[in-house]
Scaffold this motif. Structure first.
Motif, PDB file in Angstrom:
ATOM      1  N   LEU A  65      -2.924  -9.772  -4.361  1.00 26.19           N
ATOM      2  CA  LEU A  65      -2.992  -9.709  -2.894  1.00 26.19           C
ATOM      3  C   LEU A  65      -4.424  -9.933  -2.412  1.00 26.19           C
ATOM      4  CD1 LEU A  65      -0.566  -6.721  -2.248  1.00 26.19           C
ATOM      5  CD2 LEU A  65      -0.039  -9.164  -2.359  1.00 26.19           C
ATOM      6  N   LYS A  66      -5.402  -9.340  -3.116  1.00 23.83           N
ATOM      7  CA  LYS A  66      -6.812  -9.573  -2.768  1.00 23.83           C
ATOM      8  C   LYS A  66      -7.156 -11.052  -2.916  1.00 23.83           C
ATOM      9  CE  LYS A  66      -8.417  -5.018  -4.106  1.00 23.83           C
ATOM     10  NZ  LYS A  66      -9.049  -4.225  -5.163  1.00 23.83           N
ATOM     11  N   ASN A  67      -6.680 -11.652  -4.017  1.00 25.73           N
ATOM     12  CA  ASN A  67      -6.954 -13.072  -4.243  1.00 25.73           C
ATOM     13  C   ASN A  67      -6.291 -13.955  -3.191  1.00 25.73           C
ATOM     14  OD1 ASN A  67      -8.530 -12.500  -6.471  1.00 25.73           O
ATOM     15  ND2 ASN A  67      -6.879 -12.855  -7.936  1.00 25.73           N
ATOM     16  N   ALA A  68      -5.253 -13.447  -2.536  1.00 26.84           N
ATOM     17  CA  ALA A  68      -4.590 -14.182  -1.453  1.00 26.84           C
ATOM     18  C   ALA A  68      -5.268 -13.910  -0.115  1.00 26.84           C
ATOM     19  CB  ALA A  68      -3.114 -13.809  -1.391  1.00 26.84           C
ATOM     20  N   GLY A  69      -6.378 -13.152  -0.142  1.00 28.83           N
ATOM     21  CA  GLY A  69      -7.174 -12.957   1.064  1.00 28.83           C
ATOM     22  C   GLY A  69      -6.901 -11.683   1.838  1.00 28.83           C
ATOM     23  N   ALA A  70      -6.096 -10.780   1.294  1.00 25.28           N
ATOM     24  CA  ALA A  70      -5.782  -9.539   2.002  1.00 25.28           C
ATOM     25  C   ALA A  70      -6.814  -8.462   1.712  1.00 25.28           C
ATOM     26  CB  ALA A  70      -4.403  -9.042   1.594  1.00 25.28           C
ATOM     27  N   GLU A  71      -6.938  -7.535   2.650  1.00 25.60           N
ATOM     28  CA  GLU A  71      -7.651  -6.293   2.396  1.00 25.60           C
ATOM     29  C   GLU A  71      -6.583  -5.329   1.883  1.00 25.60           C
ATOM     30  OE1 GLU A  71      -9.739  -2.536   4.626  1.00 25.60           O
ATOM     31  OE2 GLU A  71      -9.751  -4.463   5.671  1.00 25.60           O
ATOM     32  N   VAL A  72      -6.749  -4.830   0.684  1.00 25.43           N
ATOM     33  CA  VAL A  72      -5.739  -3.982   0.058  1.00 25.43           C
ATOM     34  C   VAL A  72      -6.196  -2.533   0.072  1.00 25.43           C
ATOM     35  CG1 VAL A  72      -4.378  -3.576  -2.013  1.00 25.43           C
ATOM     36  CG2 VAL A  72      -5.019  -5.913  -1.399  1.00 25.43           C
ATOM     37  N   ILE A  73      -5.320  -1.669   0.555  1.00 21.20           N
ATOM     38  CA  ILE A  73      -5.609  -0.244   0.607  1.00 21.20           C
ATOM     39  C   ILE A  73      -4.557   0.509  -0.203  1.00 21.20           C
ATOM     40  CG2 ILE A  73      -6.810  -0.361   2.828  1.00 21.20           C
ATOM     41  CD1 ILE A  73      -4.219   0.645   4.156  1.00 21.20           C
ATOM     42  N   ASP A  74      -4.879   1.718  -0.596  1.00 21.27           N
ATOM     43  CA  ASP A  74      -3.942   2.572  -1.328  1.00 21.27           C
ATOM     44  C   ASP A  74      -3.478   3.663  -0.370  1.00 21.27           C
ATOM     45  OD1 ASP A  74      -2.451   3.994  -3.140  1.00 21.27           O
ATOM     46  OD2 ASP A  74      -4.160   4.729  -4.295  1.00 21.27           O
ATOM     47  N   ARG A  75      -2.406   3.371   0.345  1.00 23.09           N
ATOM     48  CA  ARG A  75      -1.861   4.293   1.322  1.00 23.09           C
ATOM     49  C   ARG A  75      -0.352   4.178   1.304  1.00 23.09           C
ATOM     50  NH1 ARG A  75      -4.161   3.108   6.949  1.00 23.09           N
ATOM     51  NH2 ARG A  75      -6.014   2.789   5.704  1.00 23.09           N
ATOM     52  N   GLU A  76       0.319   5.233   1.712  1.00 19.53           N
ATOM     53  CA  GLU A  76       1.779   5.274   1.737  1.00 19.53           C
ATOM     54  C   GLU A  76       2.361   4.083   2.496  1.00 19.53           C
ATOM     55  OE1 GLU A  76       4.604   9.087   2.209  1.00 19.53           O
ATOM     56  OE2 GLU A  76       3.420   8.635   3.995  1.00 19.53           O
ATOM     57  N   VAL A  77       1.768   3.781   3.633  1.00 11.48           N
ATOM     58  CA  VAL A  77       2.217   2.670   4.477  1.00 11.48           C
ATOM     59  C   VAL A  77       1.000   1.997   5.095  1.00 11.48           C
ATOM     60  CG1 VAL A  77       3.486   2.057   6.581  1.00 11.48           C
ATOM     61  CG2 VAL A  77       4.423   3.777   5.052  1.00 11.48           C
ATOM     62  N   ASP A 102       7.510   6.342  -1.389  1.00  9.33           N
ATOM     63  CA  ASP A 102       7.085   6.049  -0.016  1.00  9.33           C
ATOM     64  C   ASP A 102       8.226   5.547   0.877  1.00  9.33           C
ATOM     65  OD1 ASP A 102       4.513   6.632  -0.943  1.00  9.33           O
ATOM     66  OD2 ASP A 102       3.982   4.525  -1.224  1.00  9.33           O
ATOM     67  N   ILE A 103       9.441   5.435   0.334  1.00  7.06           N
ATOM     68  CA  ILE A 103      10.551   4.833   1.085  1.00  7.06           C
ATOM     69  C   ILE A 103      10.789   5.496   2.442  1.00  7.06           C
ATOM     70  CG2 ILE A 103      13.056   4.424   1.102  1.00  7.06           C
ATOM     71  CD1 ILE A 103      12.796   3.793  -1.918  1.00  7.06           C
ATOM     72  N   PRO A 104      10.832   6.814   2.561  1.00  7.00           N
ATOM     73  CA  PRO A 104      11.067   7.388   3.894  1.00  7.00           C
ATOM     74  C   PRO A 104      10.009   6.966   4.919  1.00  7.00           C
ATOM     75  CG  PRO A 104      11.479   9.038   2.211  1.00  7.00           C
ATOM     76  CD  PRO A 104      10.850   7.848   1.517  1.00  7.00           C
ATOM     77  N   ALA A 105       8.736   7.026   4.537  1.00  4.56           N
ATOM     78  CA  ALA A 105       7.665   6.624   5.454  1.00  4.56           C
ATOM     79  C   ALA A 105       7.723   5.126   5.732  1.00  4.56           C
ATOM     80  CB  ALA A 105       6.304   7.008   4.882  1.00  4.56           C
ATOM     81  N   PHE A 106       7.991   4.341   4.701  1.00  5.35           N
ATOM     82  CA  PHE A 106       8.100   2.892   4.859  1.00  5.35           C
ATOM     83  C   PHE A 106       9.234   2.528   5.819  1.00  5.35           C
ATOM     84  CE2 PHE A 106      10.381  -0.949   3.269  1.00  5.35           C
ATOM     85  CZ  PHE A 106       9.440  -1.914   3.633  1.00  5.35           C
ATOM     86  N   THR A 107      10.388   3.123   5.613  1.00  3.54           N
ATOM     87  CA  THR A 107      11.546   2.809   6.456  1.00  3.54           C
ATOM     88  C   THR A 107      11.280   3.194   7.900  1.00  3.54           C
ATOM     89  OG1 THR A 107      12.987   3.126   4.540  1.00  3.54           O
ATOM     90  CG2 THR A 107      14.042   3.098   6.700  1.00  3.54           C
ATOM     91  N   GLU A 108      10.691   4.340   8.125  1.00  3.32           N
ATOM     92  CA  GLU A 108      10.377   4.769   9.506  1.00  3.32           C
ATOM     93  C   GLU A 108       9.347   3.836  10.140  1.00  3.32           C
ATOM     94  OE1 GLU A 108      12.081   6.884  11.377  1.00  3.32           O
ATOM     95  OE2 GLU A 108      13.366   7.086   9.626  1.00  3.32           O
ATOM     96  N   ALA A 109       8.338   3.432   9.378  1.00  2.00           N
ATOM     97  CA  ALA A 109       7.330   2.506   9.912  1.00  2.00           C
ATOM     98  C   ALA A 109       7.963   1.152  10.235  1.00  2.00           C
ATOM     99  CB  ALA A 109       6.180   2.349   8.917  1.00  2.00           C
ATOM    100  N   PHE A 110       8.874   0.693   9.380  1.00  2.00           N
ATOM    101  CA  PHE A 110       9.570  -0.569   9.625  1.00  2.00           C
ATOM    102  C   PHE A 110      10.417  -0.465  10.889  1.00  2.00           C
ATOM    103  CE2 PHE A 110      13.266  -3.409   8.896  1.00  2.00           C
ATOM    104  CZ  PHE A 110      12.596  -4.625   8.857  1.00  2.00           C
TER     105      PHE A 110
END
Length: 182
Positions: A134-146, A160-168
């Motif tokens: 992902l970094k090589n594709a130009g993204a800033e990568v963070i280590d966070r639930e969402v 992280d599915i509950p937090a991911f689903t709610e954020a989506f």
């Protein structure tokens, strides 16, 4: 889009999906009234890493992205690795992102975002083993639930599915109608 129950959500997956990353968000979306369509490379039953099976509603070549409001990409190591080799799938992902439609990707799912070249300059998260990609594709990568950045929401793992689903869902419900349709 004011309510998830008005949304038409496309999920793209194939064999080797992480069972919970496909089935749990899908069920939550259905329970909240969203119209969910599962597309795959064909309409044969697909099987997850842990053995759960599901039959896709349609093949990806039958999908018209204009009929959907958002896209969800589950992980698993094999699923996104197979899908990122499919030109039609990569093109579909790019169309959704470029149209400003909400796109959610969890675990290894962001590999598809990298393949579609849509994460340059964006903040994302993922399973640790693909963060260099992902970094090589130009993204800033963070280590966070969402991580939510514009019309993208990404997450790391099954926990992280509950937090991911709610954020989506929040992203879908607050999305403005795209200027162009995908």
């Amino acid at each position: 889009m004011p309510n998830i129950s008005d949304a038409r959500i496309l999920i793209i997956a194939t064999d080797g999906f992480e069972d919970s990353e496909l089935l749990d968000p899908r069920q939550t979306l259905i329970d909240r009234g969203a119209r969910v369509t599962l597309a795959s490379l064909d309409t044969q039953e697909i099987t997850g890493d842990k053995g759960k099976a599901i039959r896709p509603d349609c093949a990806i070549d039958a999908v018209d992205s204009k009929q959907f409001d958002a896209l969800l990409l589950p992980g698993g190591t094999k699923n996104p690795d197979k899908l990122r080799m499919e030109e039609q799938v990569v093109y579909m992902v790019k169309k959704f992102v470029d149209a400003g439609k909400p796109v959610g990707a969890i675990c290894h799912g962001p590999w598809l975002l990298a393949e579609a070249d849509v994460i340059r300059g964006r903040t994302v998260t993922s399973w640790p083993s693909i963060r260099t990609d992902l970094k090589n594709a130009g993204a800033e990568v963070i280590d966070r639930e969402v991580a939510t950045d514009g019309n993208l929401v990404t997450s790391r793992q099954p926990a992280d599915i509950p937090a991911f689903t709610e954020a989506f869902i929040k992203l879908v419900e607050t999305a403005e109608a795209p200027l162009e349709t995908a």
